[in-house]
Design an enzyme around this catalytic site. Structure first.
Site, PDB file in Angstrom:
ATOM      1  N   PRO A  13       0.874  -1.007  -0.151  1.00 24.22           N
ATOM      2  CA  PRO A  13       0.134  -0.062  -0.055  1.00 24.22           C
ATOM      3  C   PRO A  13       0.845   1.323   0.287  1.00 24.22           C
ATOM      4  CG  PRO A  13       0.089  -1.046   2.248  1.00 24.22           C
ATOM      5  CD  PRO A  13       0.737  -1.916   1.363  1.00 24.22           C
ATOM      6  N   MET A  14       0.615   2.101  -0.702  1.00 25.31           N
ATOM      7  CA  MET A  14       1.296   3.572  -0.894  1.00 25.31           C
ATOM      8  C   MET A  14       0.285   4.788  -1.259  1.00 25.31           C
ATOM      9  SD  MET A  14       4.425   2.136  -3.553  1.00 25.31           S
ATOM     10  CE  MET A  14       3.503   1.141  -4.322  1.00 25.31           C
ATOM     11  N   VAL A  15       0.186   5.467  -0.255  1.00 25.66           N
ATOM     12  CA  VAL A  15      -0.583   6.531  -0.330  1.00 25.66           C
ATOM     13  C   VAL A  15      -0.487   7.142  -1.689  1.00 25.66           C
ATOM     14  CG1 VAL A  15      -1.429   8.948   0.575  1.00 25.66           C
ATOM     15  CG2 VAL A  15      -0.838   7.074   2.231  1.00 25.66           C
ATOM     16  N   CYS A  56       1.638   3.407   9.359  1.00 26.90           N
ATOM     17  CA  CYS A  56       2.160   4.264   8.798  1.00 26.90           C
ATOM     18  C   CYS A  56       2.781   5.364  10.099  1.00 26.90           C
ATOM     19  CB  CYS A  56       0.828   5.302   8.337  1.00 26.90           C
ATOM     20  SG  CYS A  56       1.151   6.721   7.768  1.00 26.90           S
ATOM     21  N   LYS A 112      -1.274  -4.660   8.930  1.00 25.81           N
ATOM     22  CA  LYS A 112      -0.014  -4.353   8.264  1.00 25.81           C
ATOM     23  C   LYS A 112       0.741  -3.461   9.409  1.00 25.81           C
ATOM     24  CE  LYS A 112       3.069  -2.564   4.618  1.00 25.81           C
ATOM     25  NZ  LYS A 112       3.904  -1.587   5.373  1.00 25.81           N
ATOM     26  N   HIS A 167       6.290  -4.869   8.573  1.00 26.72           N
ATOM     27  CA  HIS A 167       7.446  -4.098   8.188  1.00 26.72           C
ATOM     28  C   HIS A 167       8.457  -4.073   9.031  1.00 26.72           C
ATOM     29  CE1 HIS A 167       8.566  -0.322   5.739  1.00 26.72           C
ATOM     30  NE2 HIS A 167       9.493  -0.695   6.418  1.00 26.72           N
ATOM     31  N   ASN A 189       7.786  -7.139   4.723  1.00 25.17           N
ATOM     32  CA  ASN A 189       8.088  -5.787   3.960  1.00 25.17           C
ATOM     33  C   ASN A 189       9.298  -5.158   4.342  1.00 25.17           C
ATOM     34  OD1 ASN A 189       5.847  -2.630   4.163  1.00 25.17           O
ATOM     35  ND2 ASN A 189       7.235  -3.556   2.418  1.00 25.17           N
ATOM     36  N   ASN A 231      13.438  -3.874   1.923  1.00 28.74           N
ATOM     37  CA  ASN A 231      14.484  -4.543   1.389  1.00 28.74           C
ATOM     38  C   ASN A 231      14.150  -5.097   0.101  1.00 28.74           C
ATOM     39  OD1 ASN A 231      15.472  -3.068   3.626  1.00 28.74           O
ATOM     40  ND2 ASN A 231      16.244  -5.202   4.569  1.00 28.74           N
ATOM     41  N   ALA A 255       7.444  -1.708  -2.258  1.00 32.93           N
ATOM     42  CA  ALA A 255       6.817  -0.176  -2.163  1.00 32.93           C
ATOM     43  C   ALA A 255       7.557   0.584  -3.190  1.00 32.93           C
ATOM     44  CB  ALA A 255       6.561   0.219  -0.855  1.00 32.93           C
TER      45      ALA A 255
END
Length: 397
Positions: free
Chosen positions: A70-72, A153, A192, A220, A253, A255, A277
């Site tokens: 997921p990327m804003v 986030c 996440k 992450h 998530n 590297n 990402a």
């Protein structure tokens, strides 16, 4: 099963010219064969049954290992479709704000679009109110395979809004968010997260989420204070520890820059899949084995005849945007990411792009043509070794 297209909302937007974005309120209305819809909410299950159901659902989706994170403003439908074309097996939507999603029809119509080919799909929300989150989740559960809660986030806006990684200071609230969805949705709930500085705290956190009803956990491998991915390397050992501590599927998530990283991460962590990402933004063909020049230096086994470059990918992305319109701010961001190396060589063309208040596809295609006429090429290279098969990676309950 046959599918048909219908609007998510009942009223079309009528303000296409009030700013520099495209309005697109239509989404495809499955459930499809991938759907998490099973006719009964998760709440009637407990303990072992929830674990078994989590794995049954994951296996039904084909156990995807290569996943768009997921990327804003950056993992919207056209970009997801481009990544899927080049090897991505599942994808997350951008983070959606649950309260705004429930209150604002325009936000829903512009920020969340999908289609029948866009599966498996995680729809991600940020939230700090269980009831509001459930309202938002119920609106999307027919169109996705997981409703995901953003608990990772680390940005300042998340601190101000009291969501994302800043909920780590209030674990009871996090538990209530997960339980609310797990007890009332048909589609599984995923989360996440980022790690705590202390390993045992991270493990306890993951177990709490599992007990609350989380059916899949993406980890992450950085803390919320480690925001710079180039400065702080993700800790795969923590992801491995979480994978060994919980009984639900775990995704890794951090590297993931090329396919060698995918292989190494899966082997070192034991995770069921990986998320990428930032690297995908520059190279959406990463999961097909392509590398940017930055990652081929010093490598011997390379196909020097690179037949694909960022401009090719940008053109394909723009074609997807014409088919599946999204706000222009998203398109502008991807142009900068995919043509970044070119713009460093010809900053005047970048300046022309920045000077455009309202973009058009004609203008963007012309930028690509201008760069090509200048003889600039940023090829993507395919590594020569193809003996690694993702299908060999273990997956156990």
């Amino acid at each position: 099963m046959a599918t048909q297209t219908r609007p998510l909302s009942s009223q079309l937007l009528e303000d296409n010219e009030d700013d520099d974005r495209l309005c697109y309120p239509d989404i495809t209305a499955p459930p499809t064969e991938h759907s998490g819809q099973i006719g009964r909410p998760n709440g009637y299950l407990t303990g072992e049954s929830r674990i078994e159901r989590a794995w049954a659902h994951w296996k039904k989706l084909g156990q995807p290992k290569l996943i768009v994170a997921p990327m804003v403003d950056n993992s919207e439908l056209p970009f997801r479709m481009l990544c899927r074309k080049y090897g991505a097996q599942a994808a997350y939507t951008p983070m959606l704000h649950s309260r705004i999603f429930t209150e604002n029809e325009k936000y829903r119509s512009q920020e969340f679009t999908t289609c029948k080919e866009d599966r498996p799909l995680f729809v991600q929300f940020c939230a700090n109110d269980p009831d509001v989150l459930l309202d938002a989740a119920r609106r999307v559960e027919p169109y996705c395979d997981y409703v995901d809660i953003n608990l990772g986030c680390p940005q300042r806006i998340a601190r101000r809004g009291r969501y994302g990684a800043f909920l780590m200071d209030n674990l009871p609230l996090i538990k209530s968010l997960v339980e609310k969805l797990a007890d009332n949705l048909n589609v599984p709930v995923s989360c996440k997260i980022r790690m705590f500085p202390d390993l045992q705290d991270t493990i306890n956190y993951a177990k709490m989420l599992e007990d609350a009803g989380c059916a899949l956990l993406a980890v992450h491998g950085r803390t919320r204070d480690e925001k710079d991915g180039k400065k702080f390397r993700a800790n795969w050992n923590v992801i491995k520890a979480v994978r060994n501590a919980v009984r639900i599927p775990v995704l890794a998530n951090g590297n993931i820059r090329h396919m060698d990283d995918v292989r190494e991460c899966l082997e070192e962590t034991g995770a069921e899949g990986v998320l990428s990402a930032e690297s995908l933004l520059e190279n959406p063909a990463l999961f097909s084995g392509y590398r940017t020049a930055e990652w081929v230096l010093g490598s011997e086994e390379i196909n020097k005849e690179g037949k694909l470059d960022q401009a090719d990918l940008l053109v394909e992305y723009l074609k997807f945007c014409e088919k599946h319109p999204v706000p222009w701010r998203m398109i502008r961001s991807h142009v900068h990411k995919m043509l970044g190396e070119w713009f460093r060589i010809h900053p005047n063309i970048r300046d022309d792009l920045n000077a455009q208040y309202k973009l058009t596809f004609e203008f963007l295609y012309d930028i690509v043509n201008r760069l090509r006429e200048l003889g600039v090429k940023m090829p993507l290279f395919v590594m020569g070794s193809d003996d690694y098969s993702l299908s060999s990676h273990r997956s156990v309950v």
